[in-house]
Design an enzyme around this catalytic site. Structure first.
Site, PDB file in Angstrom:
ATOM      1  N   CYS A 131       1.002  -1.708  -0.317  1.00 42.86           N
ATOM      2  CA  CYS A 131       0.051  -0.175  -0.110  1.00 42.86           C
ATOM      3  C   CYS A 131       0.742   0.972   0.329  1.00 42.86           C
ATOM      4  O   CYS A 131       0.619   1.932  -0.156  1.00 42.86           O
ATOM      5  CB  CYS A 131      -0.525   0.006   1.417  1.00 42.86           C
ATOM      6  SG  CYS A 131      -2.092  -1.412   1.146  1.00 42.86           S
TER       7      CYS A 131
ATOM      8  N   HIS B  47      -3.782   6.968   2.210  1.00 41.21           N
ATOM      9  CA  HIS B  47      -3.917   5.484   1.841  1.00 41.21           C
ATOM     10  C   HIS B  47      -5.175   5.488   2.332  1.00 41.21           C
ATOM     11  O   HIS B  47      -5.671   5.752   3.764  1.00 41.21           O
ATOM     12  CB  HIS B  47      -3.152   4.817   2.427  1.00 41.21           C
ATOM     13  CG  HIS B  47      -3.398   3.859   1.907  1.00 41.21           C
ATOM     14  ND1 HIS B  47      -3.575   2.798   0.956  1.00 41.21           N
ATOM     15  CD2 HIS B  47      -3.595   2.776   3.675  1.00 41.21           C
ATOM     16  CE1 HIS B  47      -4.177   1.732   1.152  1.00 41.21           C
ATOM     17  NE2 HIS B  47      -3.798   1.575   2.985  1.00 41.21           N
TER      18      HIS B  47
ATOM     19  N   ASN C 254     -10.119  -0.140  -0.278  1.00 45.79           N
ATOM     20  CA  ASN C 254      -8.865   0.339  -0.093  1.00 45.79           C
ATOM     21  C   ASN C 254      -7.830  -0.623  -1.194  1.00 45.79           C
ATOM     22  O   ASN C 254      -8.749  -2.111  -1.582  1.00 45.79           O
ATOM     23  CB  ASN C 254      -8.458  -0.590   0.967  1.00 45.79           C
ATOM     24  CG  ASN C 254      -6.785  -1.056   1.098  1.00 45.79           C
ATOM     25  OD1 ASN C 254      -5.766  -0.484   0.336  1.00 45.79           O
ATOM     26  ND2 ASN C 254      -6.370  -1.189   2.355  1.00 45.79           N
TER      27      ASN C 254
END
Length: 323
Positions: A117, A250, A280
């Site tokens: 990520c 994020h 996500n």
């Protein structure tokens, strides 16, 4: 010697055609969950899932194409392509090669970066360094994922959290030191690699594997690390949190985003939150959120913007950018 920076001159993003609400996800995949349960714990309402004709490479290419159009840059001007991804099209060659070919970019530097990520921030830092040292004049930095192909659909604690997508930025070398990327700070700590990982790989099982995550531990480390690295990047740039116009985090979990902003002292209305729309998307989530805020006019020329992310490994980082 002239001091150079790299400036973001265009953004672009794309989501797969298929969008699933929480209720549709529960019904289609026979998951014992509900919209209320997912929204309360994560803030997620929808995610997009790549169809069989959509790959990390096709999504990356389309996001890059849109970024180039918004930057008014022709493909032949690009000298560097970096794709951040955990889910490449092939073990080899790099997905960046597919993007290069499909965009019609000629001879250039092209490769992938894998930091889960945090991958987009790692790729942004590499591209910034290469533009500062004259390895290229214009770069494409892309975060792209088909992360749902790593999911165990019988594990409701993880499968509801992720989606697919891609985001991209165009960087151009500039002599204007007031603009562009001011600082990028990156970290990693492999001691925690088992808290967020997959159970497969080329040289171990010979399979892609499925995602494994210990959510509570990840949450605790995420808030601490993101606050710390954001403060570090701001200090290195000579700014304080009160001077920040926008934080683009994020998009992992609404609770993490809110807790991080509160500890930094940044008002929630200055935090770009798109996790409700696409869940996500790992390395794609920061550029997806960034493009959303640029395209709807929130982020404007002159704004001071902080990007931050944490991913499996653990890896984490933050960037301070003057638009």
């Amino acid at each position: 010697m002239t001091m150079r920076r790299s400036a973001i001159i265009g953004t672009g993003s794309v989501l797969p055609k298929t969008r699933l609400s929480n209720d549709e996800l529960a019904q289609n995949y026979h998951i014992d969950t509900s919209d209320a349960w997912i929204v309360e714990r994560t803030g997620i309402r929808f995610r997009h899932i790549a169809d069989s004709d959509e790959t990390t490479g096709t999504l990356a290419t389309e996001a890059a194409r849109r970024a180039l159009k918004n930057a008014n840059v022709a493909p032949e001007e690009v000298g560097l392509i970096i794709v951040a991804t955990t889910t490449p099209d092939y073990t080899l060659p790099a997905t960046a090669m597919s993007v290069q070919a499909d965009l019609g970019v000629g001879d250039c530097i092209a490769f992938d970066v894998q930091a889960v990520c945090s991958g987009f921030l790692y790729a942004l830092s590499v591209a910034d360094s290469m533009l500062r040292t004259d390895s290229a004049k214009v770069a494409l930095v892309i975060g792209a994922e088909t992360f749902t192909r790593l999911l165990n659909w019988e594990d409701r604690t993880t499968c509801v959290l992720f989606g697919d997508g891609a985001g991209a930025v165009v960087l151009r070398q500039t002599d204007d030191v007031e603009k562009g990327i001011q600082t990028v700070k990156l970290h990693a700590d492999g001691r925690y690699k088992d808290l967020l990982c997959s159970d497969g790989g080329v040289s171990t099982t010979g399979t892609v594997g499925k995602l494994l995550m210990k959510g509570r531990e990840v949450f605790r480390h995420a808030v601490t690390n993101l606050v710390s690295v954001t403060e570090e990047a701001l200090t290195a740039s000579g700014f304080s949190a009160s001077q920040v116009d926008w934080v683009v985090p994020h998009q992992a979990n609404a609770r993490i985003l809110s807790a991080t902003a509160q500890k930094l002292g940044v008002p929630s209305e200055q935090v770009v939150m798109t996790v409700d729309r696409h869940a996500n998307t790992a390395a794609a989530s920061v550029p997806l959120a960034l493009d959303a805020a640029v395209q709807d006019g929130r982020i404007k020329s002159g704004d001071l913007v902080v990007l931050e992310a944490m991913g499996g490994g653990f890896t984490w980082g933050a960037a301070v950018i003057r638009f």
